[in-house]
Design a protein around this motif. Structure first.
Motif, short mmCIF file in Angstrom:
data_model
loop_
_atom_site.label_atom_id
_atom_site.label_comp_id
_atom_site.label_asym_id
_atom_site.label_seq_id
_atom_site.Cartn_x
_atom_site.Cartn_y
_atom_site.Cartn_z
N GLY A 37 11.69 55.30 -70.35
CA GLY A 37 12.61 54.42 -69.64
C GLY A 37 13.75 55.18 -68.97
N LEU A 38 14.35 54.56 -67.97
CA LEU A 38 15.38 55.22 -67.18
C LEU A 38 16.57 55.66 -68.02
CD1 LEU A 38 15.52 53.00 -63.95
CD2 LEU A 38 14.10 55.01 -64.40
N ASP A 39 17.01 54.80 -68.94
CA ASP A 39 18.20 55.12 -69.73
C ASP A 39 17.99 56.35 -70.60
OD1 ASP A 39 19.54 52.99 -68.63
OD2 ASP A 39 19.21 51.65 -70.32
N ILE A 40 16.87 56.40 -71.31
CA ILE A 40 16.62 57.53 -72.21
C ILE A 40 16.41 58.82 -71.42
CG2 ILE A 40 14.98 58.49 -73.88
CD1 ILE A 40 14.58 55.67 -74.96
N VAL A 41 15.62 58.74 -70.37
CA VAL A 41 15.39 59.94 -69.55
C VAL A 41 16.69 60.43 -68.95
CG1 VAL A 41 14.19 60.90 -67.55
CG2 VAL A 41 13.00 59.30 -69.06
N LYS A 75 19.82 59.90 -69.92
CA LYS A 75 20.74 60.42 -70.95
C LYS A 75 20.31 61.82 -71.39
CE LYS A 75 22.73 59.19 -75.47
NZ LYS A 75 22.34 60.42 -76.20
N THR A 76 19.01 61.99 -71.59
CA THR A 76 18.50 63.28 -72.05
C THR A 76 18.71 64.35 -70.99
OG1 THR A 76 16.80 62.15 -73.35
CG2 THR A 76 16.47 64.50 -72.93
N ARG A 77 18.41 64.01 -69.75
CA ARG A 77 18.56 65.00 -68.68
C ARG A 77 20.02 65.34 -68.42
NH1 ARG A 77 14.82 64.44 -63.55
NH2 ARG A 77 15.55 66.60 -63.41
N ALA A 78 20.90 64.37 -68.58
CA ALA A 78 22.33 64.66 -68.42
C ALA A 78 22.80 65.63 -69.49
CB ALA A 78 23.13 63.36 -68.48
N GLU A 79 22.31 65.45 -70.71
CA GLU A 79 22.66 66.37 -71.80
C GLU A 79 22.12 67.77 -71.51
OE1 GLU A 79 21.02 64.37 -75.16
OE2 GLU A 79 22.71 62.98 -75.39
N GLU A 80 20.90 67.83 -70.99
CA GLU A 80 20.33 69.13 -70.62
C GLU A 80 21.18 69.81 -69.55
OE1 GLU A 80 15.55 68.33 -71.45
OE2 GLU A 80 16.37 68.03 -69.44
N LEU A 81 21.65 69.02 -68.59
CA LEU A 81 22.49 69.57 -67.53
C LEU A 81 23.77 70.17 -68.09
CD1 LEU A 81 23.28 69.93 -64.51
CD2 LEU A 81 24.40 67.70 -64.70
N LEU A 82 24.41 69.46 -68.98
CA LEU A 82 25.66 69.96 -69.55
C LEU A 82 25.44 71.27 -70.30
CD1 LEU A 82 27.21 66.59 -70.81
CD2 LEU A 82 27.83 67.90 -68.76
N LYS A 83 24.32 71.36 -71.03
CA LYS A 83 24.00 72.60 -71.74
C LYS A 83 23.75 73.73 -70.75
CE LYS A 83 21.92 70.27 -75.74
NZ LYS A 83 20.63 69.99 -76.45
N ALA A 84 22.99 73.44 -69.69
CA ALA A 84 22.68 74.46 -68.69
C ALA A 84 23.95 74.95 -68.00
CB ALA A 84 21.69 73.91 -67.67
N CYS A 85 24.83 74.03 -67.65
CA CYS A 85 26.05 74.41 -66.96
C CYS A 85 26.97 75.24 -67.85
CB CYS A 85 26.77 73.17 -66.44
SG CYS A 85 25.99 72.46 -64.96
N LYS A 86 26.95 74.96 -69.14
CA LYS A 86 27.72 75.78 -70.07
C LYS A 86 27.19 77.21 -70.09
CE LYS A 86 29.47 75.91 -74.81
NZ LYS A 86 29.51 75.22 -76.13
N VAL A 87 25.87 77.35 -70.07
CA VAL A 87 25.26 78.68 -70.02
C VAL A 87 25.65 79.41 -68.74
CG1 VAL A 87 23.06 79.91 -69.82
CG2 VAL A 87 23.31 78.06 -71.49
N LEU A 88 25.66 78.69 -67.63
CA LEU A 88 25.96 79.29 -66.32
C LEU A 88 27.44 79.61 -66.14
CD1 LEU A 88 23.71 77.04 -64.05
CD2 LEU A 88 23.27 79.41 -64.70
N GLY A 89 28.29 78.99 -66.94
CA GLY A 89 29.73 79.21 -66.79
C GLY A 89 30.40 78.23 -65.85
#
Length: 275
Positions: free
Chosen positions: A55-59, A61-75
């Protein structure tokens, strides 16, 4: 003293890492203030190897969390969402989204903005839409008579579109196979740009491992690309460490000599041309 500020405006979580990871990591490591403005949360993307979307909400939410983790890695210092729905971006009310992007530009005050080109990498309507909206918003942000929320005008000095010339594209093809999508019954395919269209070649090879680590944060999207794990370090270095751009406009420099720095022509500390 004002510092260098770089802003990526893209459509889906993973665009920032797969398309711009080496660049964002390089400038963040060199002390620039890097921000990412994300139009959607990628709600209609794949969900790992699941045969059916949860579903849209779960996908989303999960992808937004992945983005935040990736951006932290990138600085990346600032990560913001516009809140539009994946797959519907080209149907967004133009005046509304352009104003929203313009207000983020005014707030974050980047000298340099990055986005997709007019072909949207492989014809993706969301990528094409964010390219068009970003370009319009840059103009809007500089208008003195646009005074929503009493924000002050800001002039972006340079706009770049990410592109891939044939040598880099061949490595992409080895990793992702055919990049395409069908829109309105017509198949759209990705294609390499001729090398003469590349205005800017950025060496981010020292940061390819950082970019790759950020990409791996997006497991919902890369789980099916097993070829990525089989790439050699030299192939990874090409994919994530050699970044190429088309300079859409610059208020501070020009000519056909290839740039090696997105901030070429900008004098750090005074936000004015060096010429």
């Amino acid at each position: 003293m004002e510092k260098r500020k770089l802003m990526a405006i893209v459509a889906h979580p993973d665009d920032e890492s797969l398309g711009l990871g080496g660049t964002l990591a390089k400038y963040a490591a060199e002390g620039a203030e890097v921000s990412v403005l994300m139009a959607t949360k990628g709600e209609r993307g794949r969900f790992g190897t699941a045969a059916q979307s949860p579903g849209l909400d779960i996908v989303g939410k999960t992808r937004a969390e992945e983005l935040l983790k990736a951006c932290k890695v990138l600085g990346v210092k600032h990560v913001r969402f516009l809140g539009y729905i994946d797959g519907d971006l080209d149907q967004a009310p133009a005046e509304q989204i352009i104003e929203e992007i313009a207000l983020h530009i005014r707030d974050l005050k980047p000298q340099v903005v990055l986005s997709f080109g007019p072909e949207g990498a492989y014809g993706h309507p969301d990528h094409i839409a964010i390219s068009q909206f970003t370009t319009a918003a840059i103009l809007k942000a500089a208008l003195a008579d646009f005074d929503s929320l009493n924000s002050r005008p800001h002039t972006v000095l340079k706009l770049y579109n990410v592109l891939w010339s044939k040598p880099i594209w061949e490595v992409y093809q080895a990793a992702f196979k055919e990049m395409s999508m069908t829109v309105d019954g017509e198949k759209r395919l990705a294609f390499p740009y001729p090398e003469w269209m590349t205005t800017t070649q950025l060496n981010a090879e020292s940061y390819w491992e950082t970019a790759w680590a950020a990409i791996q944060c997006h497991q919902t999207q890369i789980a099916i690309y097993q070829n990525l794990d089989r790439l050699t370090p030299s192939q990874h270095r090409v994919l994530w460490g050699r970044q190429e751009f088309y300079r859409v406009f610059s208020l501070v420099n020009g000519g056909r000599i290839k740039e090696r720095d997105l901030f070429a022509g900008i004098k750090e500390g005074v936000l004015r041309p060096t010429i």
